[in-house]
Motif scaffolding. Structure first.
Motif: not given
Length: 410
Positions: A210-220
Motif C-alpha cells: 500500500x505504501x509503495x503504491x501510494x508513494x509511487x502514484x502520488x508522492x514520488x
C-alpha cells in the motif's frame, strides 16, 4: 541497486547494458538515441544494437519527438518509450475476510478487478487455489491469454521474508507460517489457465505494498514516506528513496505489536499482552462495541458504523487514534518522514483526529515541521497497484533484463 556503474577517476556514467538503457528510458533520463549516447558514452552503433534487442523483445517503441531546439532546424529525434502494452500483471490483496484481485497494465492501470469474500483461516492451500481461479476469471473477462501475464504480485496481512516469499509467524494467518506461497499460487494459476508454471510470483506485506503504491502514484518526490494501515490489525509500510524498507528479514513496520501501557490486560492474537493492535486495531474496537451492545466483528464492521455516524463507534475510533498517535510520535521522530498516511478501515476523521492530537503533542516540533499527515488516496486499490508496480520494477530492473532477453532468444 540502481544499475549504474562508476568508472574510477572519471565522472560516473550509467551502466551500458541493454538493461541500463531501458532504465534510462523508463526513468525519463534519456529518451532519444542521442541522449542515450551522451549518457552512456557508447557509440551510435552500439546503442543501436542494444536498443534493437529491446525492440525485438517488444519492450520499447518509438514515438514522435518534440520540437527541435536548434537554430539550424532539422527533423525531431524520435522519442523512445517503454511499451507498457506488451504484457500484463496479475495482483491480489488478501485480507482476513476478503480478497481483491486485479489485472493491470505494466503502467499500473487496472484493466479488470473483482472483490469477494475469502477467509485466511481456511488455510493457504484453499485460499491460494481460489485466487488462481479468480485470476483465470479476470483474464477471460478482459479477453487476455494466460501467456500475456509476465508476473503475479500478492499482498498478505502478515510479515514476509522477501527472500523466500514466505510469511513468518503471522499472528492473524493461522496455518500460513513458512508455507510456500509462491509455489502454490504459481501452480494454482497454471492449473486454472494452462499458463507456464515459471511465471514469477512476488509476495509482500500488505502495508508495504500500500505504501509503495501510494508513494509511487502520488508522492514520488517524497524521500521518506510512511503509511499506517489500521483495519482488523495494525501495520505500517515505509518507502525510503523510492524503495520499500523491509528491515533484515521483513519485520520492519510491524508497529501493531509495540507494547503500550494502556493495554496491559489486552490479549493480542500474537499471544502477548499489551500490543497496540490489541488496544487500537479494528478487532479491538469491534470488541469494545460488542461489549457495549453494538454488534461488530471486525474492522470492516467498524467502518460501516463509522460511515453511518454511530456516536459510540466515533468515540472509540478517536480514542484508538490517540493510542496510535502516541506510538507514531516515536516513529516520526525516528524516521522523520515527509508524509504520514493513515489508511485502512478506521482511517476516517475521528481516528485521524485522535492521531493528530497525540502525535503533535508528543513528537518534537522539529520532527513534524515539514510533515504532512494525510489519508489514503488510492483507497482499496493501493495494495493492488503497489503489488503490480513491484512486479514490474522487479522484472525490468537492469540486472534482470539480460537474463530475460536471453530467455526470449533476442
Amino acid at each position: 541497486m540502481n544499475g549504474f556503474a562508476e568508472d574510477p577517476g572519471s565522472t560516473p556514467r550509467p551502466g551500458r547494458t541493454p538493461g541500463d538503457l531501458l532504465h534510462l528510458v523508463r526513468s525519463g533520463r534519456a529518451t532519444t538515441r542521442g541522449a542515450l549516447q551522451q549518457a552512456t558514452g557508447l557509440s551510435r552503433a552500439t546503442v543501436g544494437q542494444r536498443l534493437d534487442r529491446l525492440f525485438r523483445a517488444g519492450w520499447l517503441r518509438e514515438g514522435a519527438g518534440g520540437p527541435v531546439d536548434s537554430p539550424l532546424g532539422g527533423r525531431p529525434a524520435l522519442r523512445l518509450e517503454f511499451d507498457d502494452a506488451h504484457a500484463v500483471v496479475l495482483a491480489a490483496d488478501l485480507e482476513t475476510r476478503h480478497a481483491r484481485t486485479a489485472l493491470l497494465t505494466l503502467g499500473g492501470e487496472i484493466v479488470a478487478e473483482q472483490a469477494a469474500p475469502v477467509s485466511v483461516e481456511d488455510g493457504p492451500d484453499a485460499v491460494l487455489g481460489e485466487l488462481g481461479a479468480r485470476f483465470g476469471e479476470l483474464l477471460r473477462t478482459a479477453g487476455r491469454p494466460a501467456g500475456s501475464v509476465c508476473g503475479i504480485g500478492l499482498a498478505v496481512p502478515g510479515p514476509v521474508d522477501s527472500g523466500t516469499g514466505r510469511v513468518v509467524q503471522p499472528p492473524i494467518m493461522p496455518g500460513w507460517d513458512g508455507y510456500d506461497i509462491r509455489g502454490r499460487l504459481r501452480d494454482a494459476f497454471a492449473e486454472r489457465t494452462g499458463a507456464a508454471t515459471e511465471v514469477p510470483v512476488l509476495v509482500d506485506n500488505d502495508a508495504n505494498l500500500m505504501a509503495y503504491g501510494e508513494q509511487r502514484a502520488h508522492y514520488p518526490h517524497c524521500r521518506a514516506f510512511a503509511l499506517v494501515k489500521v483495519s482488523t490489525g495494525i501495520g505500517s509500510g515505509i518507502v525510503v528513496d523510492g524503495d520499500v524498507y523491509r528491515g533484515v528479514d521483513g519485520g520492519a513496520g510491524d508497529i501493531g505489536h509495540i507494547r503500550v501501557p494502556e493495554g496491559a490486560d489486552a490479549l493480542c492474537p500474537c499471544g502477548s499482552y499489551g500490543c497496540l493492535a490489541a488496544v487500537a486495531g479494528g478487532r479491538a474496537v469491534a470488541r469494545r462495541l460488542t461489549e457495549a451492545g453494538v454488534p461488530a466483528a471486525s474492522g470492516s464492521d467498524v467502518r460501516a458504523l463509522l460511515t453511518a455516524g454511530h456516536p459510540l463507534a466515533v468515540g472509540f475510533a478517536r480514542e484508538a487514534g490517540r493510542h496510535v498517535g502516541e506510538v507514531l510520535a516515536t516513529v516520526v521522530t525516528l524516521l522523520n518522514p515527509g508524509v504520514l498516511m493513515i489508511a485502512g478501515d478506521l482511517a476516517g476523521t475521528p481516528f485521524l483526529t485522535g492521531v493528530r492530537e497525540l502525535l503533535y503533542q508528543r513528537a518534537l516540533p522539529r520532527s513534524t515541521a515539514h510533515l504532512e499527515v494525510v489519508t489514503a488516496r488510492l483507497g482499496g486499490r493501493a495494495a493492488l497497484i503497489g503489488a503490480g508496480t513491484l512486479v514490474v520494477e522487479h522484472l525490468y530492473a537492469p540486472d534482470r533484463v539480460e537474463e530475460r532477453l536471453a530467455a526470449l532468444g533476442v
